[in-house]
Design a protein around this motif. Structure first.
Motif, short mmCIF file in Angstrom:
data_model
loop_
_atom_site.label_atom_id
_atom_site.label_comp_id
_atom_site.label_asym_id
_atom_site.label_seq_id
_atom_site.Cartn_x
_atom_site.Cartn_y
_atom_site.Cartn_z
N TYR A 251 4.55 -4.21 -9.23
CA TYR A 251 4.38 -5.67 -9.25
C TYR A 251 2.90 -5.75 -9.92
O TYR A 251 2.12 -5.04 -9.73
CB TYR A 251 4.36 -6.30 -7.94
N TYR B 229 0.03 -9.10 -10.01
CA TYR B 229 -0.11 -10.24 -8.98
C TYR B 229 -1.45 -11.14 -9.56
O TYR B 229 -2.30 -10.96 -10.18
CB TYR B 229 -0.81 -9.44 -8.02
N ASN C 86 -1.75 -2.50 -10.19
CA ASN C 86 -1.65 -1.03 -9.55
C ASN C 86 -2.20 -0.10 -10.62
O ASN C 86 -1.33 0.23 -11.35
CB ASN C 86 -0.56 -0.78 -8.85
N TYR D 45 -0.68 4.99 -5.91
CA TYR D 45 0.09 4.10 -5.00
C TYR D 45 -0.47 3.03 -4.29
O TYR D 45 -0.25 1.81 -3.99
CB TYR D 45 1.00 4.83 -4.27
N GLN D 46 -1.63 3.62 -3.77
CA GLN D 46 -2.70 2.79 -2.69
C GLN D 46 -3.85 1.93 -3.67
O GLN D 46 -4.38 1.09 -2.92
CB GLN D 46 -3.34 3.63 -1.92
N VAL E 43 -4.49 -0.88 -5.60
CA VAL E 43 -4.44 -2.19 -6.45
C VAL E 43 -5.82 -2.39 -6.86
O VAL E 43 -6.79 -2.74 -6.01
CB VAL E 43 -3.79 -3.03 -5.23
N THR F 243 -0.54 -0.26 5.75
CA THR F 243 -1.69 -0.22 4.81
C THR F 243 -2.82 -1.50 5.20
O THR F 243 -2.48 -2.33 5.11
CB THR F 243 -1.30 -0.08 3.22
N TYR G 4 -12.60 -4.62 1.19
CA TYR G 4 -13.02 -4.83 -0.32
C TYR G 4 -14.39 -5.39 -0.15
O TYR G 4 -14.73 -5.80 0.95
CB TYR G 4 -12.17 -5.76 -0.81
N SER H 46 -8.86 2.46 1.47
CA SER H 46 -7.75 2.15 1.92
C SER H 46 -7.03 3.31 3.03
O SER H 46 -7.32 4.42 2.84
CB SER H 46 -6.75 2.37 0.68
N ASN I 181 -3.48 4.21 5.34
CA ASN I 181 -2.22 4.01 5.54
C ASN I 181 -1.93 4.76 6.75
O ASN I 181 -2.12 5.94 7.03
CB ASN I 181 -1.37 4.77 4.31
N ILE J 264 -6.87 7.10 2.69
CA ILE J 264 -6.14 7.31 1.34
C ILE J 264 -7.02 7.06 0.41
O ILE J 264 -7.11 8.10 -0.56
CB ILE J 264 -4.87 6.50 1.19
N ILE J 265 -7.96 6.10 0.41
CA ILE J 265 -8.86 5.92 -0.72
C ILE J 265 -10.03 5.91 -0.17
O ILE J 265 -10.58 5.05 0.55
CB ILE J 265 -8.39 4.53 -1.55
N GLU K 6 -13.59 5.09 -2.38
CA GLU K 6 -14.05 4.66 -3.56
C GLU K 6 -15.57 4.99 -3.98
O GLU K 6 -16.45 3.74 -4.03
CB GLU K 6 -13.61 3.11 -4.35
N ARG L 145 3.10 -1.89 1.97
CA ARG L 145 3.00 -0.52 1.27
C ARG L 145 1.92 -0.70 0.74
O ARG L 145 1.04 -1.76 0.38
CB ARG L 145 4.38 -0.31 0.48
N GLY L 146 1.55 0.30 -0.36
CA GLY L 146 0.33 0.23 -1.10
C GLY L 146 0.25 -0.52 -2.22
O GLY L 146 -0.71 -0.46 -3.08
N ASP L 147 1.52 -0.79 -2.85
CA ASP L 147 1.73 -1.73 -4.06
C ASP L 147 2.35 -2.89 -4.01
O ASP L 147 2.60 -3.67 -4.66
CB ASP L 147 2.41 -0.98 -5.03
#
Lengths: 111, 112
Positions: free
Chosen positions: A31, A33, A92, A96-97, A99, B31, B35, B48, B50, B55-56, B58, B96-98
Motif C-alpha cells: 500500500y 498512503y 514502505n 516490512y515494518q 513505513v 505493531t 515518531y 517500531s 511488534n 523491530i526498528i 532508527e 501489521r507493519g505495512d
C-alpha cells in the motif's frame, strides 16, 4: 536526497483543484498512503492505493500511482478551506515494518 | 473511545531531566511505533515494536528507551533531556507493519 520527497508548500484558490506530488526511491509496499494532519492534531489516513493499481478515486480525491517513475500524486477536486492542512505521503521502504513518511506538503487554500 | 491515546499532551521540562511519555492502543494491533516530528513538521520514525519486540531502532540516541509491557502499550522514556529533544512525539499503531497506521494526538515536548 530523502527516500520520500514532497514539495513543502502549495497554495490554491478555493474551488480550484490541488495536486500534491510525491516521489520515492524504492518500494516493496503493498500500500501507498496519503495522510492528513490538521493544526495541532495527529495524522489521519486520508486515502491509500494498492501497489498494483494506477488510479484510485474517492469522492473529491484522486490518487495516481506511476510505479515506473516511482511517483505518487494526490488530487483534491474543488478544494475547500477545510482542506488546509499538511499532507504526508507514506510508503514502505526496504522493510516490512518501515513505513517512511515524506516531509509533508502544507496546503493553503485561499478563500 | 480513543483508539490510540498518549499522555501527557504537553510536557515542559528542564535540560537534564528524565521524562516518560505513555501510549496505549485499544485496537488490538500487533505493531506500535514512536515518531518524532520536528519544528519543520518533518516526521521521522524512531522505534517500531511488534508484539512487544523491538523491530526498528532508527539511530535514536541511547537516552531514548522504549518499553512495551504488553502489545497494547508502548512507553517512551527519555533520559538527560536536551534542547534538541524538543519536538512533537507521536505514538501510532497498525495491524501489521505495512498497513494503515493510527496516530495518537501527539505529545509536545519542550525542553528549556
Amino acid at each position: 536526497g530523502e527516500d520520500v520527497e514532497q514539495s513543502l508548500f502549495l497554495s490554491v484558490r478555493e474551488g480550484d483543484s490541488s495536486v500534491i506530488n510525491c516521489t520515492y526511491t524504492d518500494s516493496s509496499s503493498t500500500y501507498l498512503y496519503w495522510y492528513k494532519q490538521e493544526p495541532g492534531a495527529g495524522l489521519q489516513l486520508l486515502t491509500y492505493i494498492f501497489s498494483n493499481m494506477d488510479m484510485k478515486q474517492d469522492q473529491r480525491l484522486t490518487v495516481l500511482l506511476n510505479k515506473k517513475d516511482k511517483h505518487l500524486s494526490l488530487r483534491i477536486a474543488d478544494t475547500q478551506t477545510g482542506d488546509s492542512a499538511i499532507y504526508f505521503c507514506a510508503v514502505n521502504l526496504g522493510g516490512y515494518q518501515k513505513v517512511t513518511f515524506g516531509i509533508g506538503t502544507k496546503l493553503q487554500v485561499i478563500p | 473511545d480513543t483508539a490510540v491515546s498518549q499522555t501527557p499532551k504537553y510536557l515542559v521540562t528542564q535540560m537534564g531531566n528524565d521524562k516518560s511519555i505513555k501510549c496505549e492502543q485499544n485496537l488490538g494491533h500487533d505493531t506500535m511505533y514512536w515518531y518524532k516530528q520536528d519544528s519543520k513538521k518533518f516526521l521521522k520514525i524512531m522505534f517500531s515494536y511488534n508484539n512487544k519486540e523491538l523491530i526498528i531502532n532508527e539511530t535514536v540516541p541511547n537516552r531514548f528507551s522504549p518499553k512495551s509491557p504488553d502489545k497494547a502499550h508502548l512507553n517512551l522514556h527519555i533520559n538527560s533531556l536536551e534542547l534538541g529533544d524538543s519536538a512533537v512525539y507521536f505514538c501510532a499503531s497498525s495491524l501489521r507493519g505495512d498497513t494503515e497506521a493510527f496516530f495518537g494526538q501527539g505529545t509536545r515536548l519542550t525542553v528549556v
